[in-house]
Write a protein that holds these residues in place. Structure first.
Motif, PDB file in Angstrom:
ATOM      1  N   ASN A 131     -39.489   7.656   4.797  1.00 15.14           N
ATOM      2  CA  ASN A 131     -40.893   7.316   5.008  1.00 15.14           C
ATOM      3  C   ASN A 131     -41.728   8.476   4.504  1.00 15.14           C
ATOM      4  OD1 ASN A 131     -39.399   5.991   7.646  1.00 15.14           O
ATOM      5  ND2 ASN A 131     -40.956   4.681   6.751  1.00 15.14           N
ATOM      6  N   VAL A 138     -34.315   1.377   5.566  1.00 12.80           N
ATOM      7  CA  VAL A 138     -35.265   2.346   5.018  1.00 12.80           C
ATOM      8  C   VAL A 138     -34.587   3.709   4.961  1.00 12.80           C
ATOM      9  CG1 VAL A 138     -37.438   3.559   5.449  1.00 12.80           C
ATOM     10  CG2 VAL A 138     -37.284   1.090   5.852  1.00 12.80           C
ATOM     11  N   ALA A 159     -42.597   3.175   2.953  1.00  8.23           N
ATOM     12  CA  ALA A 159     -41.157   3.269   3.183  1.00  8.23           C
ATOM     13  C   ALA A 159     -40.426   2.972   1.886  1.00  8.23           C
ATOM     14  CB  ALA A 159     -40.730   2.288   4.270  1.00  8.23           C
ATOM     15  N   PHE A 197     -40.205  -2.380   2.476  1.00 13.67           N
ATOM     16  CA  PHE A 197     -40.037  -1.112   1.771  1.00 13.67           C
ATOM     17  C   PHE A 197     -39.937  -1.309   0.266  1.00 13.67           C
ATOM     18  CE2 PHE A 197     -35.628  -2.096   3.205  1.00 13.67           C
ATOM     19  CZ  PHE A 197     -34.929  -2.043   2.013  1.00 13.67           C
TER      20      PHE A 197
END
Length: 195
Positions: free
Chosen positions: A7, A4, A16, A46
């Motif tokens: 965020n 990731v 994410a 994500f």
């Protein structure tokens, strides 16, 4: 992508993202290359790419109306969706967004999408509003948003897995395209295939 990168905390933002959120106009000329999520087991879900015109907690279009242009790009493997637009805009041309899960192929939350000569296929959404291929979210948006202009493109074999109602009917109609809280005229389709 194996981790990731960000965020984001803005309204309508994905949880994410695999690459940093695009907040200024950017063009990716991939020449057929792939942007793929290949996370090891245990990695959080994500989104592959995100473009945003909002700050954390800010009103729509806090940034200068950014445009992400994807040319000849293959976006795949996102477990939080392929492309997330959060009051940002995208021009997807000669590209493919395929085999993304969680949020489907493209989420257009209060942005403007132009899809030209591209394919959106084999994406899966668990959103109760549908939109396994493309989902437009029109709640608390700037006037006239979101929009989608689709030309010479193919949207097929996308699914929604959000479950069933108490009557046994499936949630999430609109496996190709769904528009929640937006203007029905927000989607324009020309010379394209939806299946």
């Amino acid at each position: 992508l194996i981790a990731v990168a960000e965020n984001p905390s803005g309204y309508n933002a994905p949880l994410a993202v695999g690459l940093p959120v695009i907040r200024v106009s950017t063009t990716i000329n991939a020449n057929g290359a792939t942007i793929r999520r290949r996370a090891p087991p245990g990695m959080p879900d994500f989104t592959v790419l995100a473009v945003s015109g909002r700050t954390a907690g800010g009103p729509p279009s806090c940034y200068a109306d950014p445009v992400l242009t994807l040319n000849q790009t293959f976006v795949t493997g996102g477990s939080g969706g392929g492309l997330h637009m959060n009051s940002g805009n995208a021009v997807v041309q000669d590209s493919t967004i395929s085999e993304n899960t969680g949020a489907g192929g493209i989420i257009n939350a209060c942005g403007s999408l132009s899809l030209l000569n591209s394919t959106i296929s084999y994406n899966t959404s668990d959103n109760a509003f549908g939109g396994g291929g493309i989902f437009l979210w029109g709640f608390s948006c700037a006037p006239g948003k979101p929009t989608a202009n689709i030309s010479f493109s193919t949207i097929y074999e996308n699914q929604n897995t959000s479950g069933r109602t108490a009557n046994g009917d499936p949630y999430g109609p609109g496996y190709a395209i769904s528009n929640a809280y937006g203007n029905p005229s927000a989607v324009a389709i020309k010379n394209s295939i939806l299946a």
